[in-house]
Design a protein around this motif. Structure first.
Motif, PDB file in Angstrom:
ATOM      1  N   PHE A  14       0.858  -1.183   0.000  1.00  0.00           N
ATOM      2  CA  PHE A  14       0.000   0.000   0.000  1.00  0.00           C
ATOM      3  C   PHE A  14       0.894   1.232   0.000  1.00  0.00           C
ATOM      4  CE2 PHE A  14      -2.810  -3.141   2.025  1.00  0.00           C
ATOM      5  CZ  PHE A  14      -3.981  -2.951   1.307  1.00  0.00           C
ATOM      6  N   GLU A  15       0.284   2.360  -0.305  1.00  0.00           N
ATOM      7  CA  GLU A  15       0.954   3.661  -0.191  1.00  0.00           C
ATOM      8  C   GLU A  15       0.017   4.625   0.519  1.00  0.00           C
ATOM      9  OE1 GLU A  15       3.742   4.343  -3.977  1.00  0.00           O
ATOM     10  OE2 GLU A  15       1.629   4.011  -4.495  1.00  0.00           O
ATOM     11  N   ALA A  16       0.589   5.606   1.186  1.00  0.00           N
ATOM     12  CA  ALA A  16      -0.201   6.632   1.861  1.00  0.00           C
ATOM     13  C   ALA A  16       0.374   8.006   1.530  1.00  0.00           C
ATOM     14  CB  ALA A  16      -0.213   6.396   3.366  1.00  0.00           C
ATOM     15  N   ARG A  17      -0.505   8.989   1.417  1.00  0.00           N
ATOM     16  CA  ARG A  17      -0.057  10.347   1.080  1.00  0.00           C
ATOM     17  C   ARG A  17      -1.086  11.345   1.597  1.00  0.00           C
ATOM     18  NH1 ARG A  17      -1.232   9.995  -5.471  1.00  0.00           N
ATOM     19  NH2 ARG A  17      -3.526  10.116  -5.344  1.00  0.00           N
ATOM     20  N   TYR A  18      -0.642  12.614   1.694  1.00  0.00           N
ATOM     21  CA  TYR A  18      -1.565  13.698   2.007  1.00  0.00           C
ATOM     22  C   TYR A  18      -2.214  14.185   0.721  1.00  0.00           C
ATOM     23  CZ  TYR A  18       0.628  14.036   6.618  1.00  0.00           C
ATOM     24  OH  TYR A  18       1.094  13.765   7.878  1.00  0.00           O
ATOM     25  N   ILE A  19      -3.453  14.645   0.829  1.00  0.00           N
ATOM     26  CA  ILE A  19      -4.158  15.205  -0.313  1.00  0.00           C
ATOM     27  C   ILE A  19      -4.889  16.456   0.146  1.00  0.00           C
ATOM     28  CG2 ILE A  19      -6.162  13.672   0.082  1.00  0.00           C
ATOM     29  CD1 ILE A  19      -6.619  13.774  -2.986  1.00  0.00           C
ATOM     30  N   GLN A  20      -4.807  17.508  -0.640  1.00  0.00           N
ATOM     31  CA  GLN A  20      -5.478  18.756  -0.311  1.00  0.00           C
ATOM     32  C   GLN A  20      -6.985  18.576  -0.506  1.00  0.00           C
ATOM     33  OE1 GLN A  20      -3.775  22.225  -2.118  1.00  0.00           O
ATOM     34  NE2 GLN A  20      -5.531  23.556  -1.602  1.00  0.00           N
ATOM     35  N   SER A  21      -7.731  18.894   0.539  1.00  0.00           N
ATOM     36  CA  SER A  21      -9.178  18.684   0.499  1.00  0.00           C
ATOM     37  C   SER A  21      -9.979  19.977   0.525  1.00  0.00           C
ATOM     38  CB  SER A  21      -9.608  17.814   1.694  1.00  0.00           C
ATOM     39  OG  SER A  21      -9.216  18.429   2.916  1.00  0.00           O
ATOM     40  N   GLU A  22      -9.315  21.092   0.874  1.00  0.00           N
ATOM     41  CA  GLU A  22     -10.002  22.382   0.917  1.00  0.00           C
ATOM     42  C   GLU A  22      -9.144  23.433   0.225  1.00  0.00           C
ATOM     43  OE1 GLU A  22     -11.035  23.381   4.899  1.00  0.00           O
ATOM     44  OE2 GLU A  22     -11.824  21.377   5.369  1.00  0.00           O
ATOM     45  N   GLN A  23      -9.756  24.565  -0.053  1.00  0.00           N
ATOM     46  CA  GLN A  23      -9.045  25.615  -0.773  1.00  0.00           C
ATOM     47  C   GLN A  23      -7.864  26.151   0.014  1.00  0.00           C
ATOM     48  OE1 GLN A  23     -10.009  26.409  -3.955  1.00  0.00           O
ATOM     49  NE2 GLN A  23      -8.075  27.562  -4.065  1.00  0.00           N
ATOM     50  N   ASP A  24      -8.053  26.316   1.331  1.00  0.00           N
ATOM     51  CA  ASP A  24      -6.993  26.858   2.180  1.00  0.00           C
ATOM     52  C   ASP A  24      -6.403  25.750   3.040  1.00  0.00           C
ATOM     53  OD1 ASP A  24      -7.448  29.472   1.250  1.00  0.00           O
ATOM     54  OD2 ASP A  24      -9.112  29.704   2.672  1.00  0.00           O
ATOM     55  N   VAL A  25      -5.076  25.738   3.126  1.00  0.00           N
ATOM     56  CA  VAL A  25      -4.362  24.744   3.903  1.00  0.00           C
ATOM     57  C   VAL A  25      -3.614  25.448   5.023  1.00  0.00           C
ATOM     58  CG1 VAL A  25      -2.576  22.955   3.890  1.00  0.00           C
ATOM     59  CG2 VAL A  25      -4.108  23.217   1.928  1.00  0.00           C
ATOM     60  N   THR A  26      -3.756  24.903   6.234  1.00  0.00           N
ATOM     61  CA  THR A  26      -3.055  25.441   7.404  1.00  0.00           C
ATOM     62  C   THR A  26      -1.946  24.473   7.804  1.00  0.00           C
ATOM     63  OG1 THR A  26      -5.088  26.506   8.189  1.00  0.00           O
ATOM     64  CG2 THR A  26      -3.312  26.184   9.798  1.00  0.00           C
ATOM     65  N   ALA A  27      -0.771  25.001   8.040  1.00  0.00           N
ATOM     66  CA  ALA A  27       0.363  24.151   8.423  1.00  0.00           C
ATOM     67  C   ALA A  27       0.164  23.599   9.834  1.00  0.00           C
ATOM     68  CB  ALA A  27       1.656  24.953   8.342  1.00  0.00           C
ATOM     69  N   GLY A  28       0.755  22.446  10.107  1.00  0.00           N
ATOM     70  CA  GLY A  28       0.668  21.839  11.431  1.00  0.00           C
ATOM     71  C   GLY A  28       0.827  20.328  11.332  1.00  0.00           C
ATOM     72  N   THR A  29       0.478  19.641  12.410  1.00  0.00           N
ATOM     73  CA  THR A  29       0.559  18.181  12.409  1.00  0.00           C
ATOM     74  C   THR A  29      -0.730  17.610  11.830  1.00  0.00           C
ATOM     75  OG1 THR A  29      -0.333  18.092  14.661  1.00  0.00           O
ATOM     76  CG2 THR A  29       2.072  18.151  14.427  1.00  0.00           C
ATOM     77  N   ALA A  30      -0.592  16.507  11.115  1.00  0.00           N
ATOM     78  CA  ALA A  30      -1.759  15.895  10.458  1.00  0.00           C
ATOM     79  C   ALA A  30      -1.726  14.386  10.696  1.00  0.00           C
ATOM     80  CB  ALA A  30      -1.752  16.213   8.965  1.00  0.00           C
TER      81      ALA A  30
END
Length: 356
Positions: free
Chosen positions: A329-345
């Motif tokens: 398997f692979e895992a990644r982040y994907i942008q889900s909203e127009q604005d992205v806030t930095a931090g832990t996810a």
């Protein structure tokens, strides 16, 4: 006529509870006669013996061939009120046979469901735990005072103490159903008089039993670290970070089943998209986590093992020749909203295995 017991190798009796005189000569002479009668009180009678298994049975993973996977002690013995009365000197032949959906495999003492070798079979055990020897037939002689053929309750309990399910092969087929009904019959047939077979013991299972698949063992990382990524990586909805690969090993020794999997989102129950929600302790916003299989996003479904669950996918066919599967398997982040806030996810995923 040669007695069954005179044949080479046939040295054990079908029923240890009979204590009658056995033929020792080479010829059979029927002096008396036999007939079916209503039994006086205190005399042996034909009996119906019931056993109750659990409705569902999961086979222990480490059980060996010949090992017991489920036991059903006697739940009830019902006396029929009838016997076969034989005069002194008369002879009968006693036979044990499968009934309804059970065929006898005399080599191993198994009762096979419709003769199918699906890895599980019935076996009869005496009170001490020894298996009942399912021989073809035995010849018995009535003593001079005559005899009522049947069973005393305590003799039935001694000789047919348990009906068990044993492992006969490897692997065991999931979904095997053992129906309720008669499994084994003990009959006596007279050499003279009423020569119709008379059933002196009927052994039956009172309920239907289903063999459930053994569960597979899964080895998967407890956590997959996706690394740090610049905020500029996410420049539009749908943009993604680089993927991190991880392996899931599935060990299914002893399982003969189609293995399916469903991934679900415990943070957002009912989520059937292909994006995992962030946990409440995450400080980032505007992104989610996506899992890929063979390069394609994995859809999420409910935490259920039911066949046909939304977004359930087939992992592999587990068999004796192919008991282990490794899935990348692979895992990644994907942008889900127009604005992205930095931090832990952080995200979580629940895995449900289904064996079909």
């Amino acid at each position: 006529m040669k007695s069954f017991l005179d044949r080479p190798g046939n040295k054990r009796l079908l029923l240890a509870g009979f204590v009658f005189v056995l033929a020792s000569g080479v010829a059979e002479v029927a002096v008396g006669a036999c007939r079916v009668v209503n039994s006086p009180d205190g005399k042996e009678q034909a009996v119906h013996i019931d056993y109750v298994f659990p409705a569902q049975i999961v086979v222990p993973r480490n059980v060996q061939v010949g090992g017991v996977i489920a036991r059903a002690p006697i739940s009830m013995i019902r006396r029929t009120g009838q016997s076969m009365l034989c005069d002194g000197g008369s002879s009968v032949v006693s036979t044990g046979s499968g009934a309804s959906d059970a065929d006898v495999d005399r080599s191993y003492g198994y009762l096979l469901t419709n003769g199918i070798r699906n890895g599980v079979a019935y076996r009869l055990l005496k009170r001490g735990g020894d298996g009942v020897i399912l021989t073809d037939s035995n010849i018995f002689h009535a003593p001079s005072e005559g005899i009522y053929w049947g069973f005393a309750t305590h003799i039935a309990r001694e000789n047919f103490s348990q009906l068990v399910l044993v492992k006969t092969g490897h692997p065991i087929r999931a979904g095997t159903v053992f129906s309720a009904g008669e499994k084994f019959l003990v009959k006596v047939t007279a050499f003279s008089g009423d020569r119709r077979p008379f059933t002196i013991a009927t052994l039956r299972s009172s309920n239907r039993t289903t063999i459930l698949a053994q569960t597979c063992q899964i080895s998967v990382p407890s956590a997959v670290r996706l690394g740090e990524h610049r905020l500029s990586t996410f420049n539009r909805v749908g943009s993604t970070s680089r993927a991190t690969s991880f392996d899931m090993s599935v060990f299914c020794e002893g399982v003969a089943s189609k293995v399916y999997m469903t991934m679900s989102d415990p943070v957002s129950v009912g989520n059937t998209s292909d994006q995992l929600s962030l946990t409440n302790d995450s400080t980032a916003a505007g992104i989610k986590v996506q899992i890929l299989r063979d390069g394609q996003p994995v859809g999420l479904g409910p935490d259920s093992t039911s066949p046909g669950t939304i977004n359930q996918f087939k992992l592999f066919d587990a068999s004796e020749s192919y008991p282990t599967h490794v899935q990348r398997f692979e895992a990644r982040y994907i942008q889900s909203e127009q604005d992205v806030t930095a931090g832990t996810a952080h995200s979580r995923v629940t895995i449900a295995m289904s064996y079909q």
